[in-house]
Write an enzyme that holds these catalytic residues in place. Sequence first.
Site, PDB file in Angstrom:
ATOM      1  N   SER A 118      40.660  87.677  90.053  1.00 27.14           N
ATOM      2  CA  SER A 118      40.251  89.047  90.360  1.00 27.14           C
ATOM      3  C   SER A 118      38.845  89.055  90.968  1.00 27.14           C
ATOM      4  CB  SER A 118      40.333  89.879  89.070  1.00 27.14           C
ATOM      5  OG  SER A 118      40.175  91.230  89.344  1.00 27.14           O
ATOM      6  N   ASP A 151      51.626  92.106  90.613  1.00 28.73           N
ATOM      7  CA  ASP A 151      50.246  92.612  90.659  1.00 28.73           C
ATOM      8  C   ASP A 151      50.147  93.648  91.776  1.00 28.73           C
ATOM      9  OD1 ASP A 151      47.532  93.051  90.815  1.00 28.73           O
ATOM     10  OD2 ASP A 151      46.973  90.941  90.980  1.00 28.73           O
ATOM     11  N   HIS A 204      48.487  92.559  87.242  1.00 28.94           N
ATOM     12  CA  HIS A 204      47.203  91.938  87.551  1.00 28.94           C
ATOM     13  C   HIS A 204      46.741  91.010  86.429  1.00 28.94           C
ATOM     14  CE1 HIS A 204      43.440  91.476  89.608  1.00 28.94           C
ATOM     15  NE2 HIS A 204      42.751  91.967  88.602  1.00 28.94           N
TER      16      HIS A 204
END
Lengths: 202, 375
Positions: free
Chosen positions: B154, B319, B352
């Site tokens: 991320s 995601d 995610h």
Amino acid sequence: MNFTAKERERFDFAVIANWIPPGERVLDLGCGDGKLLRYLRETKGVFGYGVEIDHESVLGCIRNGVDVIQIDIEGGLSGIETQSFNHVIISQALQAMHGTERILGEMLRVAEEAVASFPNFAYRANRAAIADGHMPVSEDLPYEWYETPNVRFFTIADFEALCSKLGIEIRERLAFDENGQLVTDDPNLNGSLAFYRLGRKS
Amino acid sequence: MSLENSVGVVVPQRVRFNEPMTLKSGARLPGFELVFETYGTLNAARSNAVLVCHALSGGHHVAGIYADNPRNVGWWDNVVGPGKPLDTNKFFVVGVNNLGGCYGSTGPMSLNPETGKCYGADFPMVTVEDWVAAHARLADHLGIETWAAVMGGSLGGMQALEWSLQFPDRIRHAMVIASAPKLSAQNIAFNEVARQAIISDPDFHGGHYAEHGVVPTKGLRLARMVGHITYLSDSQMGEKFGRQLRHGEHKFSYDVDFEIESYLRYQGDKFAGFFDANTYLITTKALDYFDPAYAYDGDLAAALARAKASFFVASFSTDWRFAPARSREIVFALVHNRRHVAYAEIDCDAGHDSFLLDDAHYHAVLRAYLENIST
């Protein structure tokens, strides 16, 4: 002469490598675990990427230290720039894809020349199997009908007709029987595996 | 927690840098401190160091446990340890709390030497570029000229990417996981909702809540609840919670009816209990501003031309915060620049948050890539 699986793989690699000049930029579609690219890197010093959808194959590429892009070729190669590679290779994978025309078009968009190999469904032994009432299973078509990844069943004659229709120039063709012997006489009958060098008609 | 393959008890370290630092915003920090942890041993050639960058809520505690709190397990403990994908028998692993953080590095909760009070809202905005510049000072301090790899998920992946751009000769491998080359309008929109939740909390006091002896927990809680929705996939949320009722019947009230409400409230409360609101604001802005292609008229390929590292890029099928297509943007920009890249698109149900989870194929891919990194 009977090939071991490894010898057979090496034979296929050698045929393809013979058409790839040293130091080229190469894209290998349906690259499996990346062994062909590694071979080309080691023998020809190419710089290349594999393209593969299968998870285990991508893992194999990474283990083999081969650059790989996990995307679905059926969706096209839109992220890859036009004429950004010298050669694009599709080694015994075309028959396992649906969008044959589109993929051939994309191949000759991203590279100057394409190398394609595929099993010839009109090979004598395959014809005999069908005549005997069964789908062929052979060295080059090693799957039973109920587990085959192949979705397009075509012959040397079919492929060449499609190339003609799509304006694809066949620059060279090699056909081999199941023993790896080069076939010159009626390849559509005597050839088990076909290799092509393809380009755009100028 | 099982201590098998764990780095075991770890102790955070702290380093002070007295040289002032000019930030991307133009603001100036008169020196700063970073808190960090290391696992494994730096080899004689100093060629086996891996920097692990954290995402929004993570920090320097990447692996292992603390002696006084064995339940405080590092946020990537399933990846980092002896025999784990990032093998501490091979690598010297560094985790660092970013500048502006709230786990001990200089940030809004630190004392402002100019006022003698805590910075609060006066702490300058920091960017991904600033974080990387600060990491570089830590690398210097540790005697690491070149990282074998910089990796993160991320926002952590953005730092790995930025490392390859800001210090192309100091990073051999960039491992960018569940990340994106910039935020989309939708990503920024979610961040803005989170920020407004915090800023509009009556206890926020323009960011100087510490001076008032309060914490904007309501806003922080809401921000975390919104964030959490974006970290999970619709399918996983459906599988985990569905329309399950807390009390077995509709209560016709605004108390918890559905289990998902309970889950979000729990996550929000937990987070608001330890995370600093100003750090949350700063971090979401750092996310929003990150865009290496900005200076190149949006041309990511041009922006990545200076990268020299080999890349590992991975995304997760469910995601939707940083969807696989966002990772592919990075991959194709690297292909344009003839950089080495391995890109895996991993099937995982968890959205995610997948990058934090113990998925067998994901870890196999990580392990395979890391095993091939020479030290």
